[in-house]
Design a protein around this motif. Structure first.
Motif, PDB file in Angstrom:
ATOM      1  N   LEU A  82       0.816  -1.217   0.000  1.00 23.08           N
ATOM      2  CA  LEU A  82       0.000   0.000   0.000  1.00 23.08           C
ATOM      3  C   LEU A  82       0.850   1.269   0.000  1.00 23.08           C
ATOM      4  CD1 LEU A  82      -2.774  -1.023   2.586  1.00 23.08           C
ATOM      5  CD2 LEU A  82      -3.004  -0.851   0.096  1.00 23.08           C
ATOM      6  N   LEU A  83       2.146   1.132   0.281  1.00 19.30           N
ATOM      7  CA  LEU A  83       3.025   2.299   0.233  1.00 19.30           C
ATOM      8  C   LEU A  83       3.072   2.907  -1.166  1.00 19.30           C
ATOM      9  CD1 LEU A  83       5.908   0.918   2.460  1.00 19.30           C
ATOM     10  CD2 LEU A  83       4.489   2.924   2.989  1.00 19.30           C
ATOM     11  N   ASN A  84       2.691   2.150  -2.161  1.00 16.88           N
ATOM     12  CA  ASN A  84       2.664   2.643  -3.536  1.00 16.88           C
ATOM     13  C   ASN A  84       1.355   3.354  -3.870  1.00 16.88           C
ATOM     14  OD1 ASN A  84       5.211   1.432  -4.102  1.00 16.88           O
ATOM     15  ND2 ASN A  84       4.193  -0.559  -4.344  1.00 16.88           N
ATOM     16  N   SER A  85       0.423   3.324  -2.938  1.00 13.85           N
ATOM     17  CA  SER A  85      -0.891   3.911  -3.190  1.00 13.85           C
ATOM     18  C   SER A  85      -0.869   5.417  -2.941  1.00 13.85           C
ATOM     19  CB  SER A  85      -1.935   3.250  -2.288  1.00 13.85           C
ATOM     20  OG  SER A  85      -3.158   3.963  -2.342  1.00 13.85           O
ATOM     21  N   SER A  86      -1.653   6.134  -3.728  1.00 16.37           N
ATOM     22  CA  SER A  86      -1.770   7.593  -3.540  1.00 16.37           C
ATOM     23  C   SER A  86      -2.852   7.947  -2.522  1.00 16.37           C
ATOM     24  CB  SER A  86      -2.098   8.252  -4.882  1.00 16.37           C
ATOM     25  OG  SER A  86      -3.334   7.744  -5.400  1.00 16.37           O
ATOM     26  N   GLN A  87      -3.505   6.936  -1.931  1.00 22.27           N
ATOM     27  CA  GLN A  87      -4.609   7.182  -0.989  1.00 22.27           C
ATOM     28  C   GLN A  87      -4.125   7.565   0.410  1.00 22.27           C
ATOM     29  OE1 GLN A  87      -6.804   3.391  -1.480  1.00 22.27           O
ATOM     30  NE2 GLN A  87      -8.488   4.642  -2.245  1.00 22.27           N
ATOM     31  N   PHE A  88      -2.834   7.391   0.675  1.00 20.06           N
ATOM     32  CA  PHE A  88      -2.324   7.623   2.025  1.00 20.06           C
ATOM     33  C   PHE A  88      -1.453   8.879   2.072  1.00 20.06           C
ATOM     34  CE2 PHE A  88      -3.317   3.180   1.685  1.00 20.06           C
ATOM     35  CZ  PHE A  88      -3.809   2.826   2.930  1.00 20.06           C
ATOM     36  N   PRO A  89      -1.566   9.668   3.134  1.00 18.78           N
ATOM     37  CA  PRO A  89      -0.736  10.866   3.248  1.00 18.78           C
ATOM     38  C   PRO A  89       0.740  10.506   3.446  1.00 18.78           C
ATOM     39  CG  PRO A  89      -2.004  10.514   5.258  1.00 18.78           C
ATOM     40  CD  PRO A  89      -2.497   9.517   4.260  1.00 18.78           C
ATOM     41  N   GLU A  90       1.600  11.432   3.084  1.00 17.63           N
ATOM     42  CA  GLU A  90       3.035  11.150   3.114  1.00 17.63           C
ATOM     43  C   GLU A  90       3.553  10.899   4.523  1.00 17.63           C
ATOM     44  OE1 GLU A  90       5.215  10.538   0.588  1.00 17.63           O
ATOM     45  OE2 GLU A  90       3.319  10.503  -0.542  1.00 17.63           O
ATOM     46  N   ASP A  91       3.003  11.599   5.523  1.00 16.46           N
ATOM     47  CA  ASP A  91       3.521  11.374   6.875  1.00 16.46           C
ATOM     48  C   ASP A  91       3.170   9.968   7.375  1.00 16.46           C
ATOM     49  OD1 ASP A  91       0.822  12.115   7.001  1.00 16.46           O
ATOM     50  OD2 ASP A  91       1.028  13.221   8.881  1.00 16.46           O
ATOM     51  N   ALA A  92       2.017   9.435   6.961  1.00 12.41           N
ATOM     52  CA  ALA A  92       1.671   8.053   7.325  1.00 12.41           C
ATOM     53  C   ALA A  92       2.615   7.073   6.634  1.00 12.41           C
ATOM     54  CB  ALA A  92       0.222   7.752   6.950  1.00 12.41           C
ATOM     55  N   LYS A  93       2.911   7.330   5.377  1.00 14.20           N
ATOM     56  CA  LYS A  93       3.838   6.456   4.646  1.00 14.20           C
ATOM     57  C   LYS A  93       5.238   6.499   5.270  1.00 14.20           C
ATOM     58  CE  LYS A  93       1.662   6.708   0.067  1.00 14.20           C
ATOM     59  NZ  LYS A  93       1.868   7.102  -1.349  1.00 14.20           N
ATOM     60  N   ASN A  94       5.696   7.702   5.592  1.00 13.85           N
ATOM     61  CA  ASN A  94       7.039   7.831   6.168  1.00 13.85           C
ATOM     62  C   ASN A  94       7.141   7.127   7.514  1.00 13.85           C
ATOM     63  OD1 ASN A  94       7.928   9.329   3.974  1.00 13.85           O
ATOM     64  ND2 ASN A  94       7.445  11.310   4.930  1.00 13.85           N
ATOM     65  N   ARG A  95       6.073   7.247   8.304  1.00 11.27           N
ATOM     66  CA  ARG A  95       6.108   6.572   9.609  1.00 11.27           C
ATOM     67  C   ARG A  95       6.136   5.066   9.412  1.00 11.27           C
ATOM     68  NH1 ARG A  95       4.301   7.655  14.753  1.00 11.27           N
ATOM     69  NH2 ARG A  95       4.826   9.791  14.216  1.00 11.27           N
ATOM     70  N   ALA A  96       5.318   4.566   8.515  1.00  8.67           N
ATOM     71  CA  ALA A  96       5.280   3.125   8.271  1.00  8.67           C
ATOM     72  C   ALA A  96       6.645   2.624   7.806  1.00  8.67           C
ATOM     73  CB  ALA A  96       4.206   2.791   7.241  1.00  8.67           C
ATOM     74  N   LYS A  97       7.285   3.372   6.906  1.00 12.06           N
ATOM     75  CA  LYS A  97       8.605   2.968   6.416  1.00 12.06           C
ATOM     76  C   LYS A  97       9.613   2.900   7.562  1.00 12.06           C
ATOM     77  CE  LYS A  97       7.982   5.016   1.809  1.00 12.06           C
ATOM     78  NZ  LYS A  97       8.359   6.166   0.931  1.00 12.06           N
ATOM     79  N   THR A  98       9.586   3.909   8.441  1.00 13.96           N
ATOM     80  CA  THR A  98      10.527   3.939   9.565  1.00 13.96           C
ATOM     81  C   THR A  98      10.297   2.763  10.502  1.00 13.96           C
ATOM     82  OG1 THR A  98      10.596   6.355   9.438  1.00 13.96           O
ATOM     83  CG2 THR A  98      11.399   5.342  11.475  1.00 13.96           C
ATOM     84  N   ILE A  99       9.033   2.487  10.776  1.00  9.00           N
ATOM     85  CA  ILE A  99       8.713   1.374  11.676  1.00  9.00           C
ATOM     86  C   ILE A  99       9.153   0.055  11.044  1.00  9.00           C
ATOM     87  CG2 ILE A  99       6.805   0.045  12.659  1.00  9.00           C
ATOM     88  CD1 ILE A  99       5.346   2.760  13.071  1.00  9.00           C
ATOM     89  N   LEU A 100       8.846  -0.130   9.773  1.00 11.54           N
ATOM     90  CA  LEU A 100       9.209  -1.380   9.099  1.00 11.54           C
ATOM     91  C   LEU A 100      10.726  -1.573   9.059  1.00 11.54           C
ATOM     92  CD1 LEU A 100       6.616  -1.355   6.184  1.00 11.54           C
ATOM     93  CD2 LEU A 100       6.681  -2.946   8.113  1.00 11.54           C
ATOM     94  N   GLN A 101      11.478  -0.474   8.913  1.00 13.59           N
ATOM     95  CA  GLN A 101      12.940  -0.576   8.926  1.00 13.59           C
ATOM     96  C   GLN A 101      13.468  -1.043  10.278  1.00 13.59           C
ATOM     97  OE1 GLN A 101      14.177   3.351   7.739  1.00 13.59           O
ATOM     98  NE2 GLN A 101      13.545   3.050   5.603  1.00 13.59           N
ATOM     99  N   SER A 102      12.685  -0.822  11.332  1.00 11.38           N
ATOM    100  CA  SER A 102      13.112  -1.233  12.676  1.00 11.38           C
ATOM    101  C   SER A 102      12.695  -2.666  13.003  1.00 11.38           C
ATOM    102  CB  SER A 102      12.526  -0.280  13.722  1.00 11.38           C
ATOM    103  OG  SER A 102      11.127  -0.432  13.829  1.00 11.38           O
ATOM    104  N   CYS A 103      11.952  -3.311  12.090  1.00  9.39           N
ATOM    105  CA  CYS A 103      11.474  -4.679  12.306  1.00  9.39           C
ATOM    106  C   CYS A 103      12.368  -5.681  11.577  1.00  9.39           C
ATOM    107  CB  CYS A 103      10.041  -4.836  11.781  1.00  9.39           C
ATOM    108  SG  CYS A 103       8.812  -3.841  12.638  1.00  9.39           S
ATOM    109  N   GLY A 104      12.497  -6.855  12.129  1.00  9.64           N
ATOM    110  CA  GLY A 104      13.266  -7.908  11.487  1.00  9.64           C
ATOM    111  C   GLY A 104      12.698  -8.237  10.121  1.00  9.64           C
TER     112      GLY A 104
END
Length: 489
Positions: free
Chosen positions: A87-109
């Motif tokens: 869903l990170l490729n979707s235009s339906q989500f605001p950029e700050d939500a995408k950025n937070r998700a990316k940061t969290i996922l980078q911290s996960c195994g």
């Protein structure tokens, strides 16, 4: 005959007689007989049974979303992105939500919330929680190494209690808990084999906490156990009171003087409604009282994603912060949480979102503030409405709901009803609440499930139903009480 044959003749290995006797002493009124009957009635209604009502209104538990409260958009957007990164490729989500998700996922195994985390919790999330605490407490430092993420606050509370259990007979650990209390505490103490030490909140003074009552309780308990722990719930559950700063200072001085380990359950810290009331964290007050207390008093405080404006009970996110814990004991705590591998990672993500909300200038900020304010303002209105309507009923007295999500009104039960309850082997307020359920479909919890002074009767109800449904509930309750009183007078 074979050994298996002999075993089969002997019956079950595990029976009520051979099981852990402590488990049989565990009771949890919030999901007890009243709720079990409510679920059964719901099934009966679905099957076409005729009742004097068309639905069961469950006001027994602080389950905000089940009662119609809407989730915070930003929280659910980030959760969706973390759960399904495509869903990170979707235009339906605001950029700050995408950025937070990316940061969290980078911290996960493996970049997935399906991977185990460190047992203490994801380091990135613990850092955000520490910053949240610092901001809340006007800059008093918080160390991420003192943060333990957990499966809701309940898991963290039970884990802490496990560390404190020791002794036999007179040396057995005593744990001071408020009466009325949230039944997690009495249930956990029964399971762990600790001694429950009751101290009573002052109903006549809006369920306030008096240090003189703490001292009475402590001195009485020392005659039969070793009281080592003082539990505080602020804002209160089931009573809805909010402690003043002065009260918190007195409690800290008392705990330090009596060498008590202090546990502060602060999961309702955003739920403060009454004029003149303000949430003060025990940690903040402790450190503002100076090194005499802040360098020595052992404190663990708890928070959760389940309450406040979030109401995200199902994600089971929470944390505890440990202060002045012995380093060797802290190592044992880390070992203990390691046995459970890790808290649910989606719950950790939700905890991060609560700790690090959208900031001014972020695309999601205005929507977040609007949703948060609307939820808390609505709860404040329901708190006022509950107190106002209940206090119009002869035989019901309801203190102001200063905070949290519940009212705990006192009810007058006629003597004939008390005797009828005894004949049925029920507590009088259980008899009252069961009749209320059968006649109106309203599910509340009897005060006896939380503890109350001898000879007084109460029930706990949430203020969570939508406002119009809450008005219906309160008016039906009013009519029932008048009818019940007349029937048994």
């Amino acid at each position: 005959m074979s050994e298996n044959g002999v075993a089969s003749r002997r019956g079950k290995v595990l029976t009520l007689d051979t099981m852990n006797p402590r488990i049989k002493r565990v009771e949890y009124a919030v999901r007890g007989p009243i709720v079990q009957r409510a679920v059964q009635i719901e099934k009966e209604l679905k099957e076409g049974a005729k009742k004097p009502f068309t639905e069961v209104i469950k006001a027994n538990i602080g389950d905000a979303h089940a009662m119609g409260q809407q989730p915070i958009t930003f929280f659910r957007q980030v959760m969706a992105l973390c759960a399904y990164p495509e869903l990170l490729n979707s235009s339906q989500f605001p950029e700050d939500a995408k950025n937070r998700a990316k940061t969290i996922l980078q911290s996960c195994g493996g970049g997935s919330i399906g991977a185990y985390s460190a047992s203490q919790g994801i380091e990135y999330v613990r850092q955000d929680v520490a910053r949240y605490i610092e901001k809340r407490d006007n800059g008093i430092p918080s160390n991420p190494d003192n943060i333990y993420l957990s499966t809701g606050a309940s898991d963290a509370i039970v884990t802490t209690l496990k560390l404190l259990m020791c002794g036999e007979g007179m040396s057995r650990t005593g744990v001071m808990i408020p009466i009325p209390q949230y039944p997690l505490y009495s249930a956990a103490l029964a399971e762990l084999g600790a001694v429950q030490v009751d101290y009573y909140l002052n109903e006549e003074r809006c369920w306030s906490l008096d240090v003189s009552e703490l001292r009475r309780s402590l001195e009485a308990a020392r005659k039969h156990c070793n009281p080592r722990v003082l539990c505080i719930i602020n804002p209160g559950n089931p009573t809805g009171q909010v402690q003043s700063r002065e009260c918190i200072e007195e409690v800290i001085r008392f705990a330090a003087q009596e060498r008590l380990f202090l546990m502060a359950d602060e999961v309702y810290q955003d739920n403060v409604y009454a004029d003149g009331c303000q949430f003060h964290s025990f940690k903040k007050v402790l450190f503002e009282m100076g090194p005499q207390y802040s360098d020595t008093l052992e404190l663990v405080s708890y928070h959760s994603t389940s309450k406040c404006y979030m109401g995200e009970c199902g994600f089971r996110g929470g944390y505890m912060e440990v202060i002045n814990m012995d380093a060797e004991v802290k190592a044992q705590l880390t070992k203990l949480v390691s046995v459970r591998l890790c808290p649910p990672v989606p719950g950790q993500v939700m905890m991060d979102l609560v700790a690090n909300t959208p900031q001014p200038g972020d695309p999601s900020h205005s929507t977040f503030i609007k949703e948060k304010s609307a939820t808390l303002n609505t709860l404040a209105e329901r708190a006022r409405l509950t107190e106002e309507i209940l206090n119009t009923v002869p035989g019901i007295q309801c203190n102001p709901v200063q905070g949290a999500m519940y009212s705990f009104p006192r009810i007058t039960i006629p003597e004939r009803a008390v005797q009828k309850a005894k004949e049925k082997g029920q507590a009088p307020d259980m008899f009252y609440c069961m009749n209320l359920l059968e006649e109106t479909g309203i599910c509340v919890v009897p005060g006896s499930g939380f503890g109350q002074k001898e000879g007084t009767y109460h029930f706990r109800m949430t203020i969570l139903p939508p406002t119009e449904k809450l008005k219906i509930l309160l008016n039906k309750l009013k009519e029932f009480h008048l009818r019940f009183t007349q029937q048994y007078s």
